[in-house]
Design an enzyme around this catalytic site. Structure first.
Site, PDB file in Angstrom:
ATOM      1  N   CYS A  65       0.833  -1.198   0.000  1.00 56.49           N
ATOM      2  CA  CYS A  65       0.000   0.000   0.000  1.00 56.49           C
ATOM      3  C   CYS A  65       0.871   1.252   0.000  1.00 56.49           C
ATOM      4  O   CYS A  65       1.871   1.316   0.719  1.00 56.49           O
ATOM      5  CB  CYS A  65      -0.910   0.008   1.232  1.00 56.49           C
ATOM      6  SG  CYS A  65      -2.042   1.415   1.279  1.00 56.49           S
ATOM      7  N   CYS A  69      -0.212   4.864   6.921  1.00 54.72           N
ATOM      8  CA  CYS A  69      -0.957   4.720   8.176  1.00 54.72           C
ATOM      9  C   CYS A  69      -0.112   3.925   9.183  1.00 54.72           C
ATOM     10  O   CYS A  69       0.249   2.763   8.932  1.00 54.72           O
ATOM     11  CB  CYS A  69      -2.269   4.014   7.932  1.00 54.72           C
ATOM     12  SG  CYS A  69      -3.294   4.795   6.648  1.00 54.72           S
ATOM     13  N   CYS A  72      -0.841   0.179  10.375  1.00 55.71           N
ATOM     14  CA  CYS A  72      -1.152  -0.852   9.392  1.00 55.71           C
ATOM     15  C   CYS A  72       0.070  -1.659   8.966  1.00 55.71           C
ATOM     16  O   CYS A  72       1.103  -1.091   8.590  1.00 55.71           O
ATOM     17  CB  CYS A  72      -1.798  -0.213   8.168  1.00 55.71           C
ATOM     18  SG  CYS A  72      -2.373  -1.416   6.949  1.00 55.71           S
ATOM     19  N   CYS A 109     -17.040  -9.140   3.827  1.00 56.59           N
ATOM     20  CA  CYS A 109     -16.387  -7.847   3.678  1.00 56.59           C
ATOM     21  C   CYS A 109     -15.207  -8.010   2.733  1.00 56.59           C
ATOM     22  O   CYS A 109     -14.250  -8.733   3.043  1.00 56.59           O
ATOM     23  CB  CYS A 109     -15.924  -7.327   5.035  1.00 56.59           C
ATOM     24  SG  CYS A 109     -17.259  -7.185   6.234  1.00 56.59           S
ATOM     25  N   CYS A 142     -20.099  -6.141   1.786  1.00 59.59           N
ATOM     26  CA  CYS A 142     -19.569  -4.823   2.126  1.00 59.59           C
ATOM     27  C   CYS A 142     -18.211  -4.675   1.448  1.00 59.59           C
ATOM     28  O   CYS A 142     -17.369  -5.579   1.527  1.00 59.59           O
ATOM     29  CB  CYS A 142     -19.411  -4.687   3.643  1.00 59.59           C
ATOM     30  SG  CYS A 142     -18.718  -3.108   4.196  1.00 59.59           S
ATOM     31  N   CYS A 202     -20.527   1.928   6.919  1.00 55.40           N
ATOM     32  CA  CYS A 202     -19.861   1.234   8.015  1.00 55.40           C
ATOM     33  C   CYS A 202     -18.587   2.013   8.322  1.00 55.40           C
ATOM     34  O   CYS A 202     -17.745   2.184   7.440  1.00 55.40           O
ATOM     35  CB  CYS A 202     -19.546  -0.199   7.594  1.00 55.40           C
ATOM     36  SG  CYS A 202     -18.516  -1.125   8.754  1.00 55.40           S
ATOM     37  N   ARG A 272     -19.558  -3.632  16.215  1.00 60.87           N
ATOM     38  CA  ARG A 272     -18.847  -4.857  15.858  1.00 60.87           C
ATOM     39  C   ARG A 272     -17.479  -4.897  16.531  1.00 60.87           C
ATOM     40  O   ARG A 272     -16.700  -3.948  16.429  1.00 60.87           O
ATOM     41  CB  ARG A 272     -18.662  -4.923  14.336  1.00 60.87           C
ATOM     42  CG  ARG A 272     -18.015  -6.218  13.834  1.00 60.87           C
ATOM     43  CD  ARG A 272     -17.823  -6.168  12.331  1.00 60.87           C
ATOM     44  NE  ARG A 272     -19.060  -5.763  11.676  1.00 60.87           N
ATOM     45  CZ  ARG A 272     -19.109  -5.114  10.522  1.00 60.87           C
ATOM     46  NH1 ARG A 272     -18.001  -4.771   9.899  1.00 60.87           N
ATOM     47  NH2 ARG A 272     -20.271  -4.765   9.989  1.00 60.87           N
TER      48      ARG A 272
END
Length: 388
Positions: A65, A69, A72, A109, A142, A202, A272
């Protein structure tokens, strides 16, 4: 405790607590913990009974990626030894999803690393959604693909997506401390795009990144104003090879207080328990079911969860039941008019009645449980059977 009685009454009426009340939940002592869980449990049961919704993650594209972040394992510069692979083909993703659905999941998801999807990526995911729904007509899908450009949410909706996930993660004031390659406002904009396209939004948070109680309250109140249908609460998994590898700030008790605060602030929303529950809640996971009405089954994106069979046994032993595919997750007032719609008065509400932040003592440092952080080596992107 007058505080808890007040919060239960407000939760049953869908009335917003004050910021001082939310902060007070986080500041309660361990001696009061079971009282806090019992109070928030009354609100959870009022809106969701004893049902637990199961969700299953499929990591469509892992690692590599360009975003930075700090939390992560897939970030730019991460040296975590995670699986790295490019896009799964639709039939591969459908096969991975089938394992979770066989284990009792009702929502799949679909997640892909990256800043956001290209139009070609949206086509790929659209084909994947079709492949999954051709085999499992009633499954909820999702998508979680990062920042959306104009028109992409509408295309995903047209392809059959039911929801879109994009977390705020932390407060606006501290967002720049964890990410520099995009902004908090970018994330808010993507949630708005999902709403506008008719997708069920979400959006949640990550706890344990060194934030203050005030930051946790800030992000949960911001989520309440955004009004998502589901709020995933992640607990930081401190991967070696990431900037936050040494952040072990959570105890099982603090995790329960955070979940209780989220339930009081967003009483009628699907809360969740997401990544990190096994690492930080540990043997207190069953208590968390009294606060949250939804969990992920099996493994996460780059880390392993406990065995899917153990999840199902935990739910049954705690006196809860798995939500069936034919049951509607959300209360009727949140679903009237179709997926993703809501009236001006429905949903998580606004900041009405909010006061000025208080200050709680910093929590005691938690023990680093690096032995509980296991990199995913099975399921999507491998030749090994998934955990579900």
């Amino acid at each position: 405790m007058d505080l808890l009685n007040t919060l239960v009454d407000k939760g049953l009426r869908r009335e917003t607590p004050t910021r001082e009340e939310a902060l007070a939940v986080l500041a309660t002592s361990d001696d009061d913990l079971l009282d806090v869980v019992a109070a928030a449990g009354k609100v959870r049961r009022h809106w969701f009974g004893r049902r637990v919704k199961l969700n299953y993650l499929v990591n469509l594209k892992s690692g590599l990626c360009p975003e930075d972040c700090s939390y992560c394992s897939q970030r730019l510069g991460s040296t975590a030894g995670i699986l790295k692979y490019t896009w799964l083909k639709p039939d591969q993703a459908s096969e991975a999803a089938a394992a979770g659905l066989a284990g009792g999941a009702k929502r799949v998801c679909l997640v892909a690393s990256g800043r956001g999807p290209t139009d070609r990526d949206v086509d790929r995911v659209s084909d994947t959604i079709k492949a999954i729904k051709d085999r499992h007509e009633d499954v909820e899908v999702c998508a979680c693909l990062g920042l959306l450009s104009d028109g992409q949410a509408e295309r995903l909706r047209a392809a059959g997506a039911d929801a879109y996930n994009h977390n705020l993660n932390t407060s606006e004031a501290t967002y720049g401390d964890i990410t520099s390659t995009h902004s908090y406002a970018d994330r808010v904009d993507t949630v708005h795009k999902a709403h506008a396209a008719g997708l069920s939004a979400c959006s949640g948070l990550i706890a344990g990144m060194g934030e203050r109680d005030e930051d946790l309250v800030d992000v949960v109140f911001a989520l309440r104003e955004l009004d998502p249908d589901s709020v995933p609460v992640n607990f930081l998994i401190p991967f070696e090879g990431t900037p936050l590898a040494k952040e072990w700030n959570l105890t099982p008790q603090r995790c329960l207080r955070i979940l209780a605060m989220v339930r009081f602030v967003c009483p009628d929303v699907e809360v969740r328990i997401a990544g990190g529950r096994e690492v930080h809640l540990r043997s207190l996971q069953p208590l968390a079911l009294h606060l949250a009405n939804s969990i992920f089954l099996g493994d996460y994106l780059t880390s392993e969860g406990q065995a899917g069979k153990a999840d199902l046994e935990m739910i049954a032993d705690a006196g809860f039941e798995v939500e069936g595919a034919d049951e509607v997750t959300l209360p009727e007032h949140r679903t009237a008019g179709g997926c993703g719609s809501r009236s001006a008065e429905a949903g998580c509400g606004s900041h009405a009645g909010a006061g000025v932040c208080g200050t709680a003592e910093a929590p005691a440092a938690a023990e680093a449980r690096t032995d509980l952080v296991a990199v995913r080596r099975r399921g999507a992107g491998t030749d090994l059977a998934p955990n579900a």
